[in-house]
Design a protein around this motif. Structure first.
Motif, PDB file in Angstrom:
ATOM      1  N   ASP A 243     -31.636   5.628 -13.688  1.00  0.00           N
ATOM      2  CA  ASP A 243     -30.633   4.586 -13.916  1.00  0.00           C
ATOM      3  C   ASP A 243     -31.138   3.229 -13.461  1.00  0.00           C
ATOM      4  O   ASP A 243     -31.661   3.084 -12.350  1.00  0.00           O
ATOM      5  N   ILE A 244     -30.962   2.235 -14.329  1.00  0.00           N
ATOM      6  CA  ILE A 244     -31.214   0.844 -13.978  1.00  0.00           C
ATOM      7  C   ILE A 244     -29.924   0.074 -14.213  1.00  0.00           C
ATOM      8  O   ILE A 244     -29.411   0.032 -15.335  1.00  0.00           O
ATOM      9  N   GLY A 245     -29.389  -0.516 -13.158  1.00  0.00           N
ATOM     10  CA  GLY A 245     -28.115  -1.215 -13.262  1.00  0.00           C
ATOM     11  C   GLY A 245     -28.214  -2.493 -14.057  1.00  0.00           C
ATOM     12  O   GLY A 245     -29.295  -3.078 -14.229  1.00  0.00           O
ATOM     13  N   GLU A 246     -27.077  -2.961 -14.536  1.00  0.00           N
ATOM     14  CA  GLU A 246     -27.071  -4.183 -15.338  1.00  0.00           C
ATOM     15  C   GLU A 246     -27.563  -5.370 -14.520  1.00  0.00           C
ATOM     16  O   GLU A 246     -27.379  -5.435 -13.298  1.00  0.00           O
ATOM     17  N   SER A 247     -28.245  -6.270 -15.200  1.00  0.00           N
ATOM     18  CA  SER A 247     -28.803  -7.490 -14.610  1.00  0.00           C
ATOM     19  C   SER A 247     -29.834  -7.207 -13.511  1.00  0.00           C
ATOM     20  O   SER A 247     -30.127  -8.087 -12.692  1.00  0.00           O
ATOM     21  N   CYS A 248     -30.391  -6.007 -13.496  1.00  0.00           N
ATOM     22  CA  CYS A 248     -31.300  -5.608 -12.419  1.00  0.00           C
ATOM     23  C   CYS A 248     -32.444  -6.604 -12.232  1.00  0.00           C
ATOM     24  O   CYS A 248     -32.760  -7.005 -11.113  1.00  0.00           O
ATOM     25  N   PHE A 249     -33.064  -7.003 -13.335  1.00  0.00           N
ATOM     26  CA  PHE A 249     -34.182  -7.949 -13.280  1.00  0.00           C
ATOM     27  C   PHE A 249     -33.840  -9.257 -14.008  1.00  0.00           C
ATOM     28  O   PHE A 249     -34.729  -9.985 -14.445  1.00  0.00           O
ATOM     29  N   SER A 250     -32.575  -9.556 -14.105  1.00  0.00           N
ATOM     30  CA  SER A 250     -32.147 -10.769 -14.785  1.00  0.00           C
ATOM     31  C   SER A 250     -32.710 -12.011 -14.088  1.00  0.00           C
ATOM     32  O   SER A 250     -32.727 -12.104 -12.860  1.00  0.00           O
ATOM     33  N   GLU A 251     -33.190 -12.956 -14.884  1.00  0.00           N
ATOM     34  CA  GLU A 251     -33.743 -14.219 -14.411  1.00  0.00           C
ATOM     35  C   GLU A 251     -34.972 -14.054 -13.522  1.00  0.00           C
ATOM     36  O   GLU A 251     -35.277 -14.923 -12.701  1.00  0.00           O
ATOM     37  N   CYS A 252     -35.679 -12.940 -13.691  1.00  0.00           N
ATOM     38  CA  CYS A 252     -36.971 -12.763 -13.024  1.00  0.00           C
ATOM     39  C   CYS A 252     -38.041 -13.378 -13.926  1.00  0.00           C
ATOM     40  O   CYS A 252     -38.788 -12.663 -14.618  1.00  0.00           O
ATOM     41  N   THR A 253     -38.090 -14.669 -13.899  1.00  0.00           N
ATOM     42  CA  THR A 253     -38.866 -15.418 -14.889  1.00  0.00           C
ATOM     43  C   THR A 253     -40.366 -15.425 -14.624  1.00  0.00           C
ATOM     44  O   THR A 253     -41.141 -15.909 -15.441  1.00  0.00           O
ATOM     45  N   GLY A 254     -40.811 -14.913 -13.480  1.00  0.00           N
ATOM     46  CA  GLY A 254     -42.219 -14.978 -13.135  1.00  0.00           C
ATOM     47  C   GLY A 254     -43.084 -13.865 -13.696  1.00  0.00           C
ATOM     48  O   GLY A 254     -44.309 -13.998 -13.761  1.00  0.00           O
ATOM     49  N   PHE A 255     -42.477 -12.738 -14.106  1.00  0.00           N
ATOM     50  CA  PHE A 255     -43.268 -11.636 -14.647  1.00  0.00           C
ATOM     51  C   PHE A 255     -44.073 -12.123 -15.853  1.00  0.00           C
ATOM     52  O   PHE A 255     -43.536 -12.738 -16.771  1.00  0.00           O
ATOM     53  N   SER A 256     -45.374 -11.802 -15.830  1.00  0.00           N
ATOM     54  CA  SER A 256     -46.233 -12.340 -16.884  1.00  0.00           C
ATOM     55  C   SER A 256     -47.126 -11.280 -17.527  1.00  0.00           C
ATOM     56  O   SER A 256     -47.950 -11.593 -18.379  1.00  0.00           O
ATOM     57  N   GLY A 257     -46.976 -10.028 -17.104  1.00  0.00           N
ATOM     58  CA  GLY A 257     -47.840  -8.974 -17.630  1.00  0.00           C
ATOM     59  C   GLY A 257     -47.091  -7.968 -18.469  1.00  0.00           C
ATOM     60  O   GLY A 257     -46.207  -8.320 -19.254  1.00  0.00           O
ATOM     61  N   THR A 258     -47.388  -6.695 -18.257  1.00  0.00           N
ATOM     62  CA  THR A 258     -46.841  -5.603 -19.051  1.00  0.00           C
ATOM     63  C   THR A 258     -45.568  -5.049 -18.434  1.00  0.00           C
ATOM     64  O   THR A 258     -45.468  -4.911 -17.209  1.00  0.00           O
TER      65      THR A 258
END
Length: 275
Positions: A243-258
């Motif tokens: 389970d991954i909750g809603e908005s778990c990684f919302s606005e994590c703008t730095g991810f740049s890979g896979t």
């Protein structure tokens, strides 16, 4: 000097006192609400060497203290909200060799502006124990015997400027445990053994620059990493997560890979990767 106990409510609400508070060396216990709301006291507070227990709300809302807070080595129990709202204390906060830090013990003690030291004797840190201690600095090391970090334990501790180190025995990080700890930096390394990260656990922890999730992880709560904007590189969600909750990684703008999402996921909820 012959007093050995300060009983419940003895000085509750005596806010007209001014100057320092000197407690006799013979005192071994300070009971509930003993000095609650005595906000006229100033200076430092040194708990005498023979005190073994400080009960709940003993010094709560003593906002006038504007020096350091010192605990004796014999202290065994530090009860809930004992110093909540004492926002004038400054300097380091060094926890004595107790076993449990109860709920809200240092809630909103926003004046402490030094390092927080928690000894390895501590086995449990309860809800909101350090919430709102917004000017503590340096790194944060969680003691080795801790298995659960309770709700809101360090929420709002935005002044920490170093790394966050977890013990290997950790299994659960509860709701809002590190909510808005916006100064913590470096790698956020969730250790093997952690199974559950609950809602808002690391919300707005904007200075972590990388994230490692363990193989043992089963569930990620709502908004658990929302607004962690500096985390970069790959986002690898391990096999086993259901389970991954809603908005778990919302606005994590730095991810740049896979982005790797395992087949064990039952549902990806709304706004999970929004932004």
């Amino acid at each position: 000097s012959k007093i050995t106990f300060i009983k419940k409510n003895v000085f509750n609400g005596c806010h007209g006192f001014t100057g320092s508070l000197l407690i006799p060396n013979n005192v071994s216990e300070i009971y509930n609400y003993a000095f609650y709301g005595c906000y006229g006291f100033t200076g430092s507070l040194s708990i005498p060497e023979n005190v073994q227990r400080i009960y709940e709300y003993s010094f709560s809302n003593c906002k006038g203290f504007n020096g350091t807070l010192t605990f004796p080595p014999k202290l065994e129990y530090l009860d809930g909200s004992a110093f909540s709202g004492c926002n004038g204390f400054i300097g380091d906060l060094t926890i004595p060799n107790i076993r449990v830090i109860e709920e809200r013990t240092f809630l909103d003690c926003s004046g402490f502006n030094g390092f927080l030291t928690i000894p390895d004797s501590v086995e449990q840190i309860n809800e909101y124990a350090f919430s709102g201690c917004s000017h503590l600095i340096g790194s944060l090391k969680i003691p080795s015997k801790i298995t659960n970090i309770q709700q809101g334990a360090f929420s709002g501790c935005s002044g920490f400027t170093g790394t966050l180190e977890f013990p290997f025995n950790l299994t659960t990080i509860h709701e809002s445990a590190f909510y808005d700890c916006s100064g913590l930096s470096g790698t956020l390394n969730i250790p093997e053994g952690v199974k559950i990260i609950k809602d808002y656990a690391f919300y707005n922890c904007i200075n972590f620059d990388s994230l490692h999730l363990p193989q043992s992880l089963l569930s990620l709560g709502k908004s658990s990493f929302e607004k962690c904007t500096k985390i970069s590189g790959n986002l690898h969600i391990q096999n086993g997560i259901r389970d991954i909750g809603e908005s778990c990684f919302s606005e994590c703008t730095g991810f740049s890979g896979t982005l790797s999402i395992p087949e064990t996921i039952n549902c990806i909820k709304r706004y999970t990767f929004n932004g």
